[in-house]
Design an enzyme around this catalytic site. Structure first.
Site, PDB file in Angstrom:
ATOM      1  N   ALA A  13       0.833  -1.210   0.000  1.00 33.12           N
ATOM      2  CA  ALA A  13       0.000   0.000   0.000  1.00 33.12           C
ATOM      3  C   ALA A  13       0.868   1.261   0.000  1.00 33.12           C
ATOM      4  O   ALA A  13       0.360   2.378  -0.045  1.00 33.12           O
ATOM      5  CB  ALA A  13      -0.914   0.002   1.220  1.00 33.12           C
ATOM      6  N   ASN A 107      12.689  -0.442  11.977  1.00 32.36           N
ATOM      7  CA  ASN A 107      12.468  -1.390  10.874  1.00 32.36           C
ATOM      8  C   ASN A 107      13.012  -2.792  11.136  1.00 32.36           C
ATOM      9  O   ASN A 107      12.504  -3.765  10.583  1.00 32.36           O
ATOM     10  CB  ASN A 107      13.066  -0.835   9.575  1.00 32.36           C
ATOM     11  CG  ASN A 107      12.210   0.299   9.013  1.00 32.36           C
ATOM     12  OD1 ASN A 107      11.072   0.475   9.425  1.00 32.36           O
ATOM     13  ND2 ASN A 107      12.752   1.050   8.083  1.00 32.36           N
ATOM     14  N   GLN A 114       9.282 -11.182   9.796  1.00 26.12           N
ATOM     15  CA  GLN A 114       9.053 -11.689   8.431  1.00 26.12           C
ATOM     16  C   GLN A 114      10.055 -12.784   8.063  1.00 26.12           C
ATOM     17  O   GLN A 114       9.713 -13.706   7.317  1.00 26.12           O
ATOM     18  CB  GLN A 114       9.059 -10.524   7.437  1.00 26.12           C
ATOM     19  CG  GLN A 114       7.865  -9.601   7.727  1.00 26.12           C
ATOM     20  CD  GLN A 114       7.691  -8.459   6.753  1.00 26.12           C
ATOM     21  OE1 GLN A 114       8.521  -8.230   5.886  1.00 26.12           O
ATOM     22  NE2 GLN A 114       6.609  -7.724   6.901  1.00 26.12           N
ATOM     23  N   ASN A 133      14.868  -0.118   4.206  1.00 23.85           N
ATOM     24  CA  ASN A 133      16.148   0.300   4.800  1.00 23.85           C
ATOM     25  C   ASN A 133      16.200   0.132   6.311  1.00 23.85           C
ATOM     26  O   ASN A 133      15.169   0.220   6.964  1.00 23.85           O
ATOM     27  CB  ASN A 133      16.394   1.777   4.451  1.00 23.85           C
ATOM     28  CG  ASN A 133      16.988   1.907   3.078  1.00 23.85           C
ATOM     29  OD1 ASN A 133      17.800   1.084   2.661  1.00 23.85           O
ATOM     30  ND2 ASN A 133      16.575   2.939   2.358  1.00 23.85           N
ATOM     31  N   ASP A 161      21.819   2.032  -6.493  1.00 23.01           N
ATOM     32  CA  ASP A 161      23.148   2.665  -6.491  1.00 23.01           C
ATOM     33  C   ASP A 161      23.900   2.314  -7.781  1.00 23.01           C
ATOM     34  O   ASP A 161      24.591   3.149  -8.372  1.00 23.01           O
ATOM     35  CB  ASP A 161      23.924   2.189  -5.257  1.00 23.01           C
ATOM     36  CG  ASP A 161      23.063   2.308  -4.014  1.00 23.01           C
ATOM     37  OD1 ASP A 161      22.747   3.436  -3.632  1.00 23.01           O
ATOM     38  OD2 ASP A 161      22.667   1.257  -3.461  1.00 23.01           O
ATOM     39  N   HIS A 189      24.339  -0.094   1.410  1.00 23.62           N
ATOM     40  CA  HIS A 189      23.455   0.860   0.720  1.00 23.62           C
ATOM     41  C   HIS A 189      23.309   2.066   1.646  1.00 23.62           C
ATOM     42  O   HIS A 189      22.352   2.194   2.406  1.00 23.62           O
ATOM     43  CB  HIS A 189      22.095   0.222   0.420  1.00 23.62           C
ATOM     44  CG  HIS A 189      21.076   1.247  -0.005  1.00 23.62           C
ATOM     45  ND1 HIS A 189      21.168   1.953  -1.179  1.00 23.62           N
ATOM     46  CD2 HIS A 189      19.957   1.710   0.600  1.00 23.62           C
ATOM     47  CE1 HIS A 189      20.161   2.796  -1.279  1.00 23.62           C
ATOM     48  NE2 HIS A 189      19.408   2.667  -0.199  1.00 23.62           N
TER      49      HIS A 189
HETATM   50  P1  NAX Z   1       5.985   4.172   2.125  1.00 24.34           P
HETATM   51  O1  NAX Z   1       5.888   4.772   3.482  1.00 24.34           O
HETATM   52  O2  NAX Z   1       5.273   4.843   0.992  1.00 24.34           O
HETATM   53  O3  NAX Z   1       5.459   2.665   2.188  1.00 24.34           O
HETATM   54  C1  NAX Z   1       5.875   1.780   3.166  1.00 24.34           C
HETATM   55  C2  NAX Z   1       4.735   0.814   3.407  1.00 24.34           C
HETATM   56  O4  NAX Z   1       5.201  -0.198   4.296  1.00 24.34           O
HETATM   57  C3  NAX Z   1       3.496   1.469   4.054  1.00 24.34           C
HETATM   58  O5  NAX Z   1       2.339   1.158   3.304  1.00 24.34           O
HETATM   59  C4  NAX Z   1       3.469   0.833   5.444  1.00 24.34           C
HETATM   60  O6  NAX Z   1       2.141   0.694   5.953  1.00 24.34           O
HETATM   61  C5  NAX Z   1       4.132  -0.504   5.146  1.00 24.34           C
HETATM   62  N1  NAX Z   1       4.586  -1.209   6.338  1.00 24.34           N
HETATM   63  C6  NAX Z   1       5.109  -0.721   7.485  1.00 24.34           C
HETATM   64  N2  NAX Z   1       5.366  -1.723   8.338  1.00 24.34           N
HETATM   65  C7  NAX Z   1       5.007  -2.870   7.728  1.00 24.34           C
HETATM   66  C8  NAX Z   1       5.036  -4.227   8.102  1.00 24.34           C
HETATM   67  N3  NAX Z   1       5.444  -4.619   9.313  1.00 24.34           N
HETATM   68  N4  NAX Z   1       4.610  -5.149   7.197  1.00 24.34           N
HETATM   69  C9  NAX Z   1       4.178  -4.785   5.980  1.00 24.34           C
HETATM   70  N5  NAX Z   1       4.115  -3.504   5.579  1.00 24.34           N
HETATM   71  C10 NAX Z   1       4.527  -2.564   6.437  1.00 24.34           C
HETATM   72  O7  NAX Z   1       7.538   3.959   1.810  1.00 24.34           O
HETATM   73  P2  NAX Z   1       8.272   3.684   0.407  1.00 24.34           P
HETATM   74  O8  NAX Z   1       8.651   4.979  -0.194  1.00 24.34           O
HETATM   75  O9  NAX Z   1       7.452   2.726  -0.378  1.00 24.34           O
HETATM   76  O10 NAX Z   1       9.651   2.994   0.910  1.00 24.34           O
HETATM   77  C11 NAX Z   1       9.683   1.685   1.425  1.00 24.34           C
HETATM   78  C12 NAX Z   1      11.071   1.323   1.933  1.00 24.34           C
HETATM   79  O11 NAX Z   1      12.021   1.325   0.867  1.00 24.34           O
HETATM   80  C13 NAX Z   1      11.640   2.285   2.981  1.00 24.34           C
HETATM   81  O12 NAX Z   1      12.257   1.545   4.017  1.00 24.34           O
HETATM   82  C14 NAX Z   1      12.697   3.029   2.206  1.00 24.34           C
HETATM   83  O13 NAX Z   1      13.704   3.567   3.037  1.00 24.34           O
HETATM   84  C15 NAX Z   1      13.225   1.936   1.313  1.00 24.34           C
HETATM   85  N6  NAX Z   1      14.054   2.340   0.170  1.00 24.34           N
HETATM   86  C16 NAX Z   1      15.089   1.546  -0.171  1.00 24.34           C
HETATM   87  C17 NAX Z   1      15.927   1.800  -1.234  1.00 24.34           C
HETATM   88  C18 NAX Z   1      17.076   0.922  -1.569  1.00 24.34           C
HETATM   89  O14 NAX Z   1      17.807   1.262  -2.517  1.00 24.34           O
HETATM   90  N7  NAX Z   1      17.316  -0.194  -0.892  1.00 24.34           N
HETATM   91  C19 NAX Z   1      15.713   3.032  -2.070  1.00 24.34           C
HETATM   92  C20 NAX Z   1      14.352   3.624  -1.919  1.00 24.34           C
HETATM   93  C21 NAX Z   1      13.762   3.585  -0.530  1.00 24.34           C
HETATM   94  O15 NAX Z   1      14.352   4.606   0.208  1.00 24.34           O
END
Ligand code: NAX
Length: 328
Positions: A13, A107, A114, A133, A161, A189
């Site tokens: 979502a 996180n 999971q 992250n 990256d 990362h």
């Molecule tokens: P959003 O806040 O739009 O979406 C995150 C979603 O995760 C929300 O819908 C939330 O309800 C859900 N969530 C939270 N806890 C949960 C759980 N226990 N089980 C299932 N769902 C859960 O964030 P978004 O922009 O989509 O980013 C998601 C993640 O990607 C973040 O941790 C972000 O830091 C990480 N990223 C990682 C990158 C990488 O290169 N590895 C780059 C992009 C991004 O920063």
């Protein structure tokens, strides 16, 4: 006809999950004819489950031939049951002023829970890509909590990256990014990552001879390391389109293989290569074949790169130390 692939996206979502989902459904991961059974997972909160239901209806409205079914759930065990391909996106994104380490306390717990659920119910050949992250350490936490799955079932996303690096080199040389092969991003990362163009090639041969060292060290490396922060400052939120694209690229190569004479960067558990202690999840150059990744061996990073590689490893070790209570 092949059976549909069981595929889970957590955080479906959220912004990255939403973008990723429609690209996979359109056939960008397995091709338009390969059927996929989607499991969309997010928090069990009523408002979030309602949103997921809305997203599943949007998916119906696309009438994609590759969509074999959609399940919406807040339960990781239902989400991962028999899953063969899993994107662990769900977690809190980093916001302005927050370090990746700040994220760990929030996180890390998600990846412990999971990891355990994957251990119990996922396919024994599952491919789990950790996007949330701090990705390397979250992946490490998930591995430690899934002792019955081979650790090669897991990888962390360093592809953004990698792609960012290729984008900047192409821009500098005025060439098409598709020409550039053998990019490597060592390490975490994070802002300690080590983008290394030493082995990059294009149709004109080695890239190194075409770009001066000063640009590499003083402009290119800081730009790549800080690109995430730059995007947050400009957009008010972390990367979405480029992150979903990178997740797709990393899984596509893992699943379908890397081209001959090329490699990609993935965060994978070290096998001791390049002096990185075994087990830690670290960005390495890898080739993929028959659904398995292998770390590229025999490269000889220069002293400067080696020093940077160890600094990035120290950060990973520190994060793992901070996550001790989540490791079993
Ligand atoms: P959003 O806040 O739009 O979406 C995150 C979603 O995760 C929300 O819908 C939330 O309800 C859900 N969530 C939270 N806890 C949960 C759980 N226990 N089980 C299932 N769902 C859960 O964030 P978004 O922009 O989509 O980013 C998601 C993640 O990607 C973040 O941790 C972000 O830091 C990480 N990223 C990682 C990158 C990488 O290169 N590895 C780059 C992009 C991004 O920063």
């Amino acid at each position: 006809m092949n059976k549909p692939i069981k595929l889970t996206i957590t955080g479906a979502a959220g912004k990255i999950g939403y973008d990723l989902l429609f690209r996979i459904a359109a056939g960008n991961l397995f091709g338009p004819d390969r059927q996929v059974e989607f499991r969309l997972m997010d928090l069990a909160r009523e408002d979030i489950q309602k949103k997921l239901t809305g997203i599943s209806k949007e998916l119906e409205d696309c009438a994609f031939p590759a969509v074999a079914g959609v399940t919406v759930t807040g339960d990781p065990r239902e989400a991962f049951d028999g899953s063969e391909v899993v994107f662990l996106v769900g977690s809190k994104p980093r916001t302005a002023g927050m370090t990746r380490k700040d994220l760990l306390s929030d996180n890390g717990k998600i990846f412990k829970e999971q990891g355990k659920a994957l251990n119990d119910v996922a396919s024994r050949n599952v491919k789990v890509l950790v996007v949330g992250n701090p990705a390397n350490t979250n992946c490490f936490i998930a591995i430690k909590n899934a002792p019955d799955l081979d650790k090669s079932c897991f990888s962390a996303m360093l592809r953004l990256d990698h792609n960012r690096s290729i984008g900047q080199i192409a821009k500098k040389l005025g060439i098409n990014p598709g020409e550039i092969r053998k990019m490597t991003v060592w390490g975490n990362h994070s802002s300690t990552q080590v983008p290394d163009i030493s082995y990059c090639e294009n149709n004109g041969g080695r890239i190194e001879g075409q770009i001066d060292k000063e640009w590499q060290r003083n402009e290119f490396t800081p730009l790549i390391r800080n690109r995430g922060t730059e995007i947050i400052a400009l957009c008010g939120a972390s990367s979405v389109g480029s992150a979903a694209n990178a997740a797709l690229c990393q899984m596509r190569n893992w699943y379908s293989g890397t081209p001959e004479d090329d490699w990609v960067t993935m965060g994978v558990p070290s096998d001791g290569s390049y002096g990185i202690p075994e087990g830690y999840v670290y960005g390495f150059p890898v080739t993929c074949k028959d659904g398995k990744y292998s770390i590229v061996k025999g490269l000889e990073p220069d002293e400067y790169i080696k020093k940077c590689m160890m600094l990035s490893f120290e950060e990973i070790r520190e994060e793992a130390d901070m996550a001790q209570e989540l490791l079993n």
